[in-house]
Design an enzyme around this catalytic site. Structure first.
Site, PDB file in Angstrom:
ATOM      1  N   ASP A  58       0.804  -1.230   0.220  1.00 52.29           N
ATOM      2  CA  ASP A  58       0.113   0.030   0.184  1.00 52.29           C
ATOM      3  C   ASP A  58       0.848   1.305   0.144  1.00 52.29           C
ATOM      4  O   ASP A  58       0.586   2.182   0.769  1.00 52.29           O
ATOM      5  CB  ASP A  58      -0.859  -0.067   1.152  1.00 52.29           C
ATOM      6  CG  ASP A  58      -2.088  -1.250   1.096  1.00 52.29           C
ATOM      7  OD1 ASP A  58      -1.818  -1.892   0.218  1.00 52.29           O
ATOM      8  OD2 ASP A  58      -2.674  -1.243   2.112  1.00 52.29           O
ATOM      9  N   ASP A  60      -4.558  -0.896  -1.899  1.00 52.62           N
ATOM     10  CA  ASP A  60      -5.875  -0.521  -1.268  1.00 52.62           C
ATOM     11  C   ASP A  60      -6.755  -0.166  -2.414  1.00 52.62           C
ATOM     12  O   ASP A  60      -6.237   0.944  -2.949  1.00 52.62           O
ATOM     13  CB  ASP A  60      -5.573   0.084   0.049  1.00 52.62           C
ATOM     14  CG  ASP A  60      -6.517  -0.242   1.127  1.00 52.62           C
ATOM     15  OD1 ASP A  60      -6.899  -1.479   1.421  1.00 52.62           O
ATOM     16  OD2 ASP A  60      -7.257   0.855   1.759  1.00 52.62           O
ATOM     17  N   HIS A  72     -10.601   0.316  -2.962  1.00 52.66           N
ATOM     18  CA  HIS A  72     -12.045   0.249  -2.509  1.00 52.66           C
ATOM     19  C   HIS A  72     -13.162   0.942  -3.369  1.00 52.66           C
ATOM     20  O   HIS A  72     -12.783   2.124  -4.083  1.00 52.66           O
ATOM     21  CB  HIS A  72     -12.280   1.027  -1.139  1.00 52.66           C
ATOM     22  CG  HIS A  72     -11.559   0.473  -0.068  1.00 52.66           C
ATOM     23  ND1 HIS A  72     -11.476  -0.662   0.087  1.00 52.66           N
ATOM     24  CD2 HIS A  72     -10.662   1.103   0.924  1.00 52.66           C
ATOM     25  CE1 HIS A  72     -10.628  -1.088   1.363  1.00 52.66           C
ATOM     26  NE2 HIS A  72      -9.924   0.425   1.598  1.00 52.66           N
ATOM     27  N   HIS A  74     -17.843   1.671  -0.220  1.00 48.00           N
ATOM     28  CA  HIS A  74     -17.224   0.842   0.908  1.00 48.00           C
ATOM     29  C   HIS A  74     -17.504   0.953   2.256  1.00 48.00           C
ATOM     30  O   HIS A  74     -17.733   1.836   2.745  1.00 48.00           O
ATOM     31  CB  HIS A  74     -15.745   0.679   0.692  1.00 48.00           C
ATOM     32  CG  HIS A  74     -15.026  -0.261   1.161  1.00 48.00           C
ATOM     33  ND1 HIS A  74     -14.171  -0.532   2.321  1.00 48.00           N
ATOM     34  CD2 HIS A  74     -15.007  -1.509   0.522  1.00 48.00           C
ATOM     35  CE1 HIS A  74     -13.879  -1.719   2.603  1.00 48.00           C
ATOM     36  NE2 HIS A  74     -14.284  -2.364   1.435  1.00 48.00           N
ATOM     37  N   HIS A 117     -10.718   6.939   1.501  1.00 48.15           N
ATOM     38  CA  HIS A 117      -9.576   6.354   1.068  1.00 48.15           C
ATOM     39  C   HIS A 117      -9.519   5.447  -0.188  1.00 48.15           C
ATOM     40  O   HIS A 117      -9.991   4.477  -0.162  1.00 48.15           O
ATOM     41  CB  HIS A 117      -8.546   6.127   2.287  1.00 48.15           C
ATOM     42  CG  HIS A 117      -8.801   4.772   2.846  1.00 48.15           C
ATOM     43  ND1 HIS A 117      -9.709   4.709   3.512  1.00 48.15           N
ATOM     44  CD2 HIS A 117      -8.196   3.624   2.467  1.00 48.15           C
ATOM     45  CE1 HIS A 117      -9.721   3.317   3.889  1.00 48.15           C
ATOM     46  NE2 HIS A 117      -8.828   2.580   3.355  1.00 48.15           N
ATOM     47  N   LYS A 130      -6.756  -5.085  -3.060  1.00 39.61           N
ATOM     48  CA  LYS A 130      -7.618  -5.797  -1.918  1.00 39.61           C
ATOM     49  C   LYS A 130      -8.551  -4.807  -1.539  1.00 39.61           C
ATOM     50  O   LYS A 130      -8.275  -3.391  -1.719  1.00 39.61           O
ATOM     51  CB  LYS A 130      -6.705  -6.195  -1.027  1.00 39.61           C
ATOM     52  CG  LYS A 130      -5.664  -5.031  -0.525  1.00 39.61           C
ATOM     53  CD  LYS A 130      -4.663  -5.748   0.671  1.00 39.61           C
ATOM     54  CE  LYS A 130      -3.846  -4.376   1.318  1.00 39.61           C
ATOM     55  NZ  LYS A 130      -4.614  -3.335   1.788  1.00 39.61           N
ATOM     56  N   CYS A 189      -2.316  -3.046   7.459  1.00 35.53           N
ATOM     57  CA  CYS A 189      -2.191  -3.901   6.431  1.00 35.53           C
ATOM     58  C   CYS A 189      -0.824  -4.640   6.331  1.00 35.53           C
ATOM     59  O   CYS A 189      -0.854  -5.688   5.979  1.00 35.53           O
ATOM     60  CB  CYS A 189      -2.408  -2.841   5.035  1.00 35.53           C
ATOM     61  SG  CYS A 189      -4.061  -2.226   4.851  1.00 35.53           S
TER      62      CYS A 189
HETATM   63  C1  VGL Z   1      -4.890   0.552   5.546  1.00 33.99           C
HETATM   64  C2  VGL Z   1      -6.598   1.163   7.113  1.00 33.99           C
HETATM   65  C3  VGL Z   1      -7.549   1.088   6.028  1.00 33.99           C
HETATM   66  C4  VGL Z   1      -3.473   0.143   5.552  1.00 33.99           C
HETATM   67  C5  VGL Z   1      -5.900   0.239   4.632  1.00 33.99           C
HETATM   68  O1  VGL Z   1      -3.018   0.036   4.419  1.00 33.99           O
HETATM   69  O2  VGL Z   1      -2.774  -0.064   6.364  1.00 33.99           O
HETATM   70  N1  VGL Z   1      -5.461   0.772   6.771  1.00 33.99           N
HETATM   71  N2  VGL Z   1      -7.159   0.582   4.880  1.00 33.99           N
HETATM   72 ZN    ZN Z   2      -8.469   0.634   3.333  1.00 35.08          ZN
END
Ligand code: VGL
Ligand code: ZN
Length: 212
Positions: A13, A51, A53, A57, A86, A111, A156
């Site tokens: 990410d 990440d 979404h 979401h 996000h 994901k 993550c």
């Molecule tokens: C993440 C919160 C929500 C991460 C992703 O990449 O750690 N944290 N979505």
């Molecule tokens: Zn996320």
């Protein structure tokens, strides 16, 4: 020298929404990009995650009337932190950092694309049942050891490392190539779980020395 094909570097990410100024900014998240750029030079197997979404979401506080970011809610699969909007599919915030220099990355796992299930882990969604396909891919190409780093250490990266270990891979989390959100003690809790599960903690200098 390259590490053997048994090893993969999993870069989690490294997207603008997790960088300073982003929608879900991780403090000093941008500092991991140059570290990642050094690490990738030693690995022939590199996999990236994003990440990714849909706008509707379930993890977005904005999609729950009267709820604010960083509160939690109960969902069918368990407690869910409600995040600021996000990494919406196709947006600038979801793009990988432009300074990331990894043209030889072999796969990108996206994901969190199911509207009703979050996925911190690169391996298994938050329902703890739905695989992303990453474990199968890694087994198919002969990987035995997974080096994880990126954003965020306590969400993550930690969940991915725990699932890599549970899937039977030797697993190493590269601490200085990662940065944490650290919400209500989440970083210390994550390290406790990681070490209990047999995930090893390493620094990028040690990892680089072994691939030098
Ligand atoms: C993440 C919160 C929500 C991460 C992703 O990449 O750690 N944290 N979505
Ligand atoms: Zn996320």
């Amino acid at each position: 020298m390259m590490r053997s094909a048994d090893d993969v570097l999993l870069l989690i990410d490294l997207q603008y929404d997790f960088m300073p100024g982003g929608a879900l900014a991780v403090a000093r998240g941008d500092e991991v990009v140059p570290v990642a750029n050094r690490l990738v030079q030693g690995f022939s197997n590199v996999v990236l995650t994003q990440d990714w979404h849909p706008a509707q979401h379930v993890s977005f506080a904005a999609n729950h009337a009267g709820r604010a970011p960083f509160e939690t809610t109960a969902l069918p699969y368990g407690e869910q932190v409600l995040w600021p909007v996000h990494c919406v599919q196709g947006t600038e915030g979801a793009a990988l950092h432009r300074d990331l220099n990894v043209p030889h990355a072999r796969a990108v796992i996206r994901k969190g694309h199911h509207a009703d299930v979050d996925s911190y882990s690169a391996f298994l969604e938050a329902d703890r049942k739905t695989p992303t396909g990453l474990a199968g891919y890694l087994r198919d190409v002969g990987v035995k050891r997974v080096y994880c780093c990126g954003l965020a250490t306590d969400y993550c990266v930690a969940w991915s490392a725990l699932d890599a270990r549970a899937a039977g891979f030797e697993t190493v989390l590269i601490e200085d190539a990662s940065r944490a959100i650290d919400l209500n003690g989440s970083l210390a809790a994550a390290w406790q779980q990681l070490l209990d599960a047999g995930v090893k903690r390493a620094q990028s200098a040690e990892v680089l020395a072994l691939s030098a």
